[in-house]
Design a protein around this motif. Structure first.
Motif, PDB file in Angstrom:
ATOM      1  N   ALA A  79     -16.650 -25.597  -7.790  1.00  0.00           N
ATOM      2  CA  ALA A  79     -17.377 -25.591  -9.074  1.00  0.00           C
ATOM      3  C   ALA A  79     -18.371 -26.754  -9.141  1.00  0.00           C
ATOM      4  N   LYS A  80     -17.969 -27.922  -8.643  1.00  0.00           N
ATOM      5  CA  LYS A  80     -18.873 -29.087  -8.637  1.00  0.00           C
ATOM      6  C   LYS A  80     -20.075 -28.859  -7.722  1.00  0.00           C
ATOM      7  N   LEU A  81     -19.838 -28.106  -6.656  1.00  0.00           N
ATOM      8  CA  LEU A  81     -20.877 -27.881  -5.648  1.00  0.00           C
ATOM      9  C   LEU A  81     -21.864 -26.775  -6.071  1.00  0.00           C
ATOM     10  N   ALA A  82     -21.400 -25.889  -6.919  1.00  0.00           N
ATOM     11  CA  ALA A  82     -22.194 -24.697  -7.272  1.00  0.00           C
ATOM     12  C   ALA A  82     -23.624 -25.017  -7.715  1.00  0.00           C
ATOM     13  N   PRO A  83     -23.811 -26.034  -8.587  1.00  0.00           N
ATOM     14  CA  PRO A  83     -25.180 -26.296  -9.061  1.00  0.00           C
ATOM     15  C   PRO A  83     -26.160 -26.671  -7.951  1.00  0.00           C
ATOM     16  N   TYR A  84     -25.650 -27.092  -6.803  1.00  0.00           N
ATOM     17  CA  TYR A  84     -26.541 -27.507  -5.705  1.00  0.00           C
ATOM     18  C   TYR A  84     -27.072 -26.320  -4.901  1.00  0.00           C
ATOM     19  N   ARG A  85     -26.569 -25.134  -5.197  1.00  0.00           N
ATOM     20  CA  ARG A  85     -27.039 -23.884  -4.556  1.00  0.00           C
ATOM     21  C   ARG A  85     -27.183 -24.057  -3.031  1.00  0.00           C
ATOM     22  N   VAL A  86     -26.044 -24.328  -2.425  1.00  0.00           N
ATOM     23  CA  VAL A  86     -26.010 -24.675  -1.010  1.00  0.00           C
ATOM     24  C   VAL A  86     -25.979 -23.414  -0.133  1.00  0.00           C
ATOM     25  N   ASP A  87     -26.774 -23.418   0.932  1.00  0.00           N
ATOM     26  CA  ASP A  87     -26.775 -22.290   1.879  1.00  0.00           C
ATOM     27  C   ASP A  87     -25.713 -22.454   2.948  1.00  0.00           C
ATOM     28  N   LEU A  88     -25.419 -23.711   3.301  1.00  0.00           N
ATOM     29  CA  LEU A  88     -24.490 -23.960   4.405  1.00  0.00           C
ATOM     30  C   LEU A  88     -23.701 -25.243   4.119  1.00  0.00           C
ATOM     31  N   VAL A  89     -22.388 -25.152   4.335  1.00  0.00           N
ATOM     32  CA  VAL A  89     -21.505 -26.311   4.153  1.00  0.00           C
ATOM     33  C   VAL A  89     -21.119 -26.822   5.546  1.00  0.00           C
ATOM     34  N   CYS A  90     -21.502 -28.058   5.846  1.00  0.00           N
ATOM     35  CA  CYS A  90     -21.225 -28.635   7.170  1.00  0.00           C
ATOM     36  C   CYS A  90     -20.107 -29.663   7.030  1.00  0.00           C
ATOM     37  N   LEU A  91     -18.970 -29.375   7.650  1.00  0.00           N
ATOM     38  CA  LEU A  91     -17.867 -30.340   7.651  1.00  0.00           C
ATOM     39  C   LEU A  91     -18.110 -31.308   8.803  1.00  0.00           C
ATOM     40  N   ALA A  92     -18.154 -32.586   8.491  1.00  0.00           N
ATOM     41  CA  ALA A  92     -18.486 -33.589   9.512  1.00  0.00           C
ATOM     42  C   ALA A  92     -17.512 -34.756   9.383  1.00  0.00           C
ATOM     43  N   GLY A  93     -16.324 -34.563   9.945  1.00  0.00           N
ATOM     44  CA  GLY A  93     -15.284 -35.578   9.798  1.00  0.00           C
ATOM     45  C   GLY A  93     -14.587 -35.474   8.448  1.00  0.00           C
ATOM     46  N   TRP A  94     -14.561 -34.275   7.886  1.00  0.00           N
ATOM     47  CA  TRP A  94     -13.934 -34.006   6.572  1.00  0.00           C
ATOM     48  C   TRP A  94     -12.438 -33.803   6.786  1.00  0.00           C
ATOM     49  N   MET A  95     -11.629 -34.750   6.286  1.00  0.00           N
ATOM     50  CA  MET A  95     -10.192 -34.729   6.567  1.00  0.00           C
ATOM     51  C   MET A  95      -9.416 -34.033   5.450  1.00  0.00           C
ATOM     52  N   HIS A  96      -9.707 -32.780   5.272  1.00  0.00           N
ATOM     53  CA  HIS A  96      -8.972 -31.976   4.283  1.00  0.00           C
ATOM     54  C   HIS A  96      -9.093 -30.526   4.728  1.00  0.00           C
ATOM     55  N   VAL A  97      -7.960 -29.838   4.776  1.00  0.00           N
ATOM     56  CA  VAL A  97      -7.985 -28.436   5.197  1.00  0.00           C
ATOM     57  C   VAL A  97      -8.171 -27.568   3.953  1.00  0.00           C
ATOM     58  N   PHE A  98      -9.278 -26.829   3.929  1.00  0.00           N
ATOM     59  CA  PHE A  98      -9.574 -26.002   2.772  1.00  0.00           C
ATOM     60  C   PHE A  98      -8.683 -24.765   2.696  1.00  0.00           C
ATOM     61  N   THR A  99      -8.370 -24.393   1.472  1.00  0.00           N
ATOM     62  CA  THR A  99      -7.736 -23.093   1.209  1.00  0.00           C
ATOM     63  C   THR A  99      -8.858 -22.095   0.888  1.00  0.00           C
ATOM     64  N   MET A 100      -8.470 -20.844   0.721  1.00  0.00           N
ATOM     65  CA  MET A 100      -9.467 -19.828   0.395  1.00  0.00           C
ATOM     66  C   MET A 100     -10.081 -20.071  -0.995  1.00  0.00           C
ATOM     67  N   ALA A 101      -9.415 -20.886  -1.819  1.00  0.00           N
ATOM     68  CA  ALA A 101      -9.953 -21.176  -3.155  1.00  0.00           C
ATOM     69  C   ALA A 101     -11.333 -21.827  -3.041  1.00  0.00           C
ATOM     70  N   PHE A 102     -11.580 -22.542  -1.951  1.00  0.00           N
ATOM     71  CA  PHE A 102     -12.932 -23.044  -1.684  1.00  0.00           C
ATOM     72  C   PHE A 102     -13.702 -22.071  -0.795  1.00  0.00           C
ATOM     73  N   LEU A 103     -13.064 -21.649   0.289  1.00  0.00           N
ATOM     74  CA  LEU A 103     -13.776 -20.905   1.340  1.00  0.00           C
ATOM     75  C   LEU A 103     -14.339 -19.571   0.859  1.00  0.00           C
ATOM     76  N   LYS A 104     -13.673 -18.958  -0.118  1.00  0.00           N
ATOM     77  CA  LYS A 104     -14.150 -17.634  -0.569  1.00  0.00           C
ATOM     78  C   LYS A 104     -15.557 -17.716  -1.193  1.00  0.00           C
ATOM     79  N   HIS A 105     -15.947 -18.909  -1.617  1.00  0.00           N
ATOM     80  CA  HIS A 105     -17.273 -19.078  -2.214  1.00  0.00           C
ATOM     81  C   HIS A 105     -18.385 -19.143  -1.155  1.00  0.00           C
ATOM     82  N   TYR A 106     -17.990 -19.416   0.099  1.00  0.00           N
ATOM     83  CA  TYR A 106     -18.984 -19.585   1.169  1.00  0.00           C
ATOM     84  C   TYR A 106     -18.606 -18.795   2.415  1.00  0.00           C
TER      85      TYR A 106
END
Ligand code: GRF
Length: 199
Positions: A79-106
């Motif tokens: 929800a916080k990311l939505a306003p940025y209208r992002v085309d691609l999310v690049c994980l670069a040393g991101w130490m958190h495993v996403f659930t589908m609650a995030f991934l389903k948006h992208y």
């Protein structure tokens, strides 16, 4: 204009490589529109600020302390990311495993870099584990890959690009790390180009 979000937890040398590639035109018509960190001390946040890139700090601890779930944390970040209208999310040393609650948006729009070859050393300390395996004579080289992160798997997913990195007898962990990071900074740009169809 291709709009990237880069998610970090640490130093952010890959973030820097992406920012530099956008600024130099190596990644044409592309820019980092937001940098997200789950750690306040992540040096990558300073890198973003130096380049005038907006940052979001989204820590998990308050969720855990309140007995809230990873799904809730992930949904709030989406929800916080939505306003940025992002085309691609690049994980670069991101130490958190996403659930589908995030991934389903992208769908097919989240990619991750990992300092090992597919299936070799998933999870943390991949370079150290490869170095030890080499010392035991189990492997002759390691590598780097960039892959899609379509589900909750850790450092698995369809590979976009991969490259072998040799290990030499005279290597220390530090020299191997440096060689791997050099390759990462080139390979991540190649992967982004490929995914965005910039080639
Ligand atoms: C890199 O080795 C990346 O492959 C791994 O975490 C490290 C991040 O380094 N997922 P940096 O923060 O980009 O310098």
């Amino acid at each position: 204009m291709n709009r990237l979000a880069v998610l970090i937890s640490g130093t952010g040398t890959n973030l820097q490589a992406i920012i530099d590639a956008c600024e130099s035109g190596a990644l044409p018509d592309t820019r980092v529109v937001v940098v997200v960190s789950n750690r306040i001390a992540a040096y990558g946040l300073q890198r973003a600020k130096k380049h005038g890139i907006p940052t979001l700090y989204h820590p998990f601890k308050p969720y855990r302390d309140a007995g809230r779930t990873r799904e809730e944390y992930d949904a709030d970040l989406a929800a916080k990311l939505a306003p940025y209208r992002v085309d691609l999310v690049c994980l670069a040393g991101w130490m958190h495993v996403f659930t589908m609650a995030f991934l389903k948006h992208y769908p097919w729009r989240v990619i991750n870099i990992h300092p090992a070859l597919p299936g070799m050393f998933p999870g943390t300390h991949a370079i150290e584990r490869a170095y030890e395996a080499y010392r035991r004579g189990e492997i002759t080289h390691t590598g780097v890959m960039v892959h899609y992160a379509p589900d909750e798997g850790v450092d698995v997913g369809p590979v976009i690009v991969q490259r072998e990195v040799p290990i030499y007898p005279e290597d220390t962990l530090e020299t191997l790390e440096a060689r791997i990071h050099e390759v990462e900074h080139v390979l991540y740009i190649e992967a982004i180009k490929k995914v965005l169809g910039l080639e």
